[in-house]
Design an enzyme around this catalytic site. Structure first.
Site, PDB file in Angstrom:
ATOM      1  N   ASP A 193      72.370  87.832  39.970  1.00  0.00           N
ATOM      2  CA  ASP A 193      71.140  87.052  39.959  1.00  0.00           C
ATOM      3  C   ASP A 193      69.896  87.908  39.832  1.00  0.00           C
ATOM      4  OD1 ASP A 193      69.333  84.998  40.182  1.00  0.00           O
ATOM      5  OD2 ASP A 193      69.604  84.715  42.332  1.00  0.00           O
TER       6      ASP A 193
ATOM      7  N   ASP B 264      65.001  84.981  33.366  1.00  0.00           N
ATOM      8  CA  ASP B 264      65.930  84.717  34.459  1.00  0.00           C
ATOM      9  C   ASP B 264      67.329  84.464  33.912  1.00  0.00           C
ATOM     10  OD1 ASP B 264      66.813  84.113  37.108  1.00  0.00           O
ATOM     11  OD2 ASP B 264      66.638  81.978  36.642  1.00  0.00           O
TER      12      ASP B 264
END
Length: 441
Positions: A114, A321
């Site tokens: 992440d 992201d």
């Protein structure tokens, strides 16, 4: 362009921790080593999350719902308002799984890779409460290399809201999520191992040993592998502060890959490099996107006379992201894109049967011609192919995967498919190179 329809004893001297990390991790010449390992797309048949009963369209819908959770988290972190300490994201919200091992002897951990989080954490015994995970929970008492981190450590200070057990002087953390979930435990150091066929051991890696979790967690994973820009992320602790990944489409029965250190350099022809913008205290990766274009139709991110304090009119106006599926843009940019696409796509407009996306086309026959959309970043242009901007939501229905959203702009993972994306925290850059990510060189 044709688009086919088929779809851890305490250290008496605190600095010793950092020194030991350098001695163990770096070779004698001081050059950081490199390593490459797999990233498993959440919806790939190789993923621990894979549900064979779900269709491609179900998976897209579920990815959208997970993205909404991430978007709300990012928005609460960025948009000024009264709020609690920001947590790393719930692991179940991520899109790419990564296998690592922790401890001596090593115990496998499956974490969500992440870029939106910093802390590496996994569930640990003994549990105050733990969610049921499919792989064994790490037991630090069985590892010869586990050490808790003292409260005065720089690593403890790197937490948003560090807590201290005054009986043991051990650094503790507790994070709460907007959905009511929480995770809490001890900050510790441990040997982390990357890869299985050609493993590399990283002694004294700082991570969160979680003893208390509750809420919306998925047992297929045991935590998060934070790749954000903060001091506690895996990226920062590797010393090189460099990593890259190459993402494949989720329906392909293969894995994406991620590289660290020397292996992660993105070079050669067709590389586009743009600067990161640090928006403290948020340790996300912000870039500056100046415009999109469809053919000769250019859609600027900033209109003349627009409020200069607006998010869209400053540098660092978009987050890149790995865990958000779709790309979020301002209303004016979205509307300009729709206008430009409608001029060149010769197909009937229809509604998304799931009610998620607003620009969809009916494809009755074998192919539809879709344009390349150019993303004009500060520093160069990145050409997004149809695989980056459109997705099938139903048989014969194809939809645009950018979304109009206020206050927050995100370059999602669909827009990053088949690019080698390199992050260099030392240079402060992100690079893009068009790459067939199914072919690992």
């Amino acid at each position: 362009m044709a688009f086919p329809t088929k779809s851890h004893s305490l250290y008496s001297v605190l600095n010793l921790l950092g020194i030991l990390h350098l001695l163990f991790f770096f070779p004698s010449n001081g050059t950081p080593s490199g390593h490459t390992t797999h990233l498993i797309p959440r919806d790939s048949p190789l993923s621990p999350f894979y549900d064979p009963s779900s269709t491609h369209f179900d998976r897209l819908h579920n990815a959208f719902q997970r993205s909404l959770k991430r978007i709300n988290h990012f928005k609460s972190a960025i948009v000024p308002r009264k709020r609690t300490t920001q947590a790393p994201l719930n692991p179940s919200d991520g899109e790419y799984a990564m296998k690592i091992a922790i401890g001596t002897p090593p115990v496998e951990v499956i974490g969500i890779a992440d870029t939106g989080s910093d802390l590496i954490w996994t569930q640990c015994l003994p549990c105050i409460q733990c969610y049921n995970q499919t792989i064994p929970i790490f037991n630090p008492k069985r590892s010869s290399t586990y050490h808790t981190i003292p409260c005065q450590s720089k690593f403890c200070n790197a937490l948003d809201n560090p807590q201290c057990d005054h009986n043991t002087t051990t650094c503790e953390y507790r994070y709460s999520y907007e959905d009511g979930s929480h995770t809490a435990g001890n900050l510790a150091s441990e040997t982390l191992t990357l890869g299985s066929s050609n493993p590399i051991s990283l002694p004294n890696t700082v991570f969160g040993c979680t003893h208390d979790t509750a809420g919306e967690f998925d047992g297929s994973e045991s935590g998060i592998i934070g790749l954000g820009a903060g001091k506690l992320s895996l990226t920062s602790q590797l010393g090189t502060k460099k990593f890259s990944y190459c993402l494949i489409p989720s329906h392909i029965n293969s894995t994406s890959w991620i590289s660290f250190g020397n292996n992660s350099v993105v070079s050669g022809p067709n590389v586009v490099t743009t600067s990161m913008v640090r928006n403290y205290p948020i340790n996300l990766y912000f870039l500056t996107l100046e415009a999109f274009s469809v053919g000769k139709h250019r859609i600027p991110f900033v209109n003349k006379g627009e409020n200069k304090k607006d998010l869209n009119s400053i540098e660092g106006n978009i987050i890149i992201d790995s865990g958000t599926t779709f790309t979020l843009v301002p209303d004016n940019v979205y509307n300009g894109l729709v206008s430009g696409l409608d001029k060149v796509i010769k197909a009937k407009r229809v509604k998304d049967p799931n009610g998620l996306l607003t620009l969809c086309y009916e494809v009755v026959h074998g192919k539809i011609s879709l344009p390349i959309i150019t993303a004009h970043f500060k520093g160069g242009d990145v050409k997004l192919k149809p695989v980056n901007t459109f997705s099938w939501v139903k048989k014969h229905v194809l939809c645009f995967t950018m979304i109009s959203y206020p206050d927050l702009n995100i370059l999602g993972n669909l827009a990053q498919i088949n690019f080698l994306v390199g992050y260099d925290l030392q240079a402060g850059t992100v690079s893009f190179k068009p790459t067939d990510c199914t072919k690992r060189s």
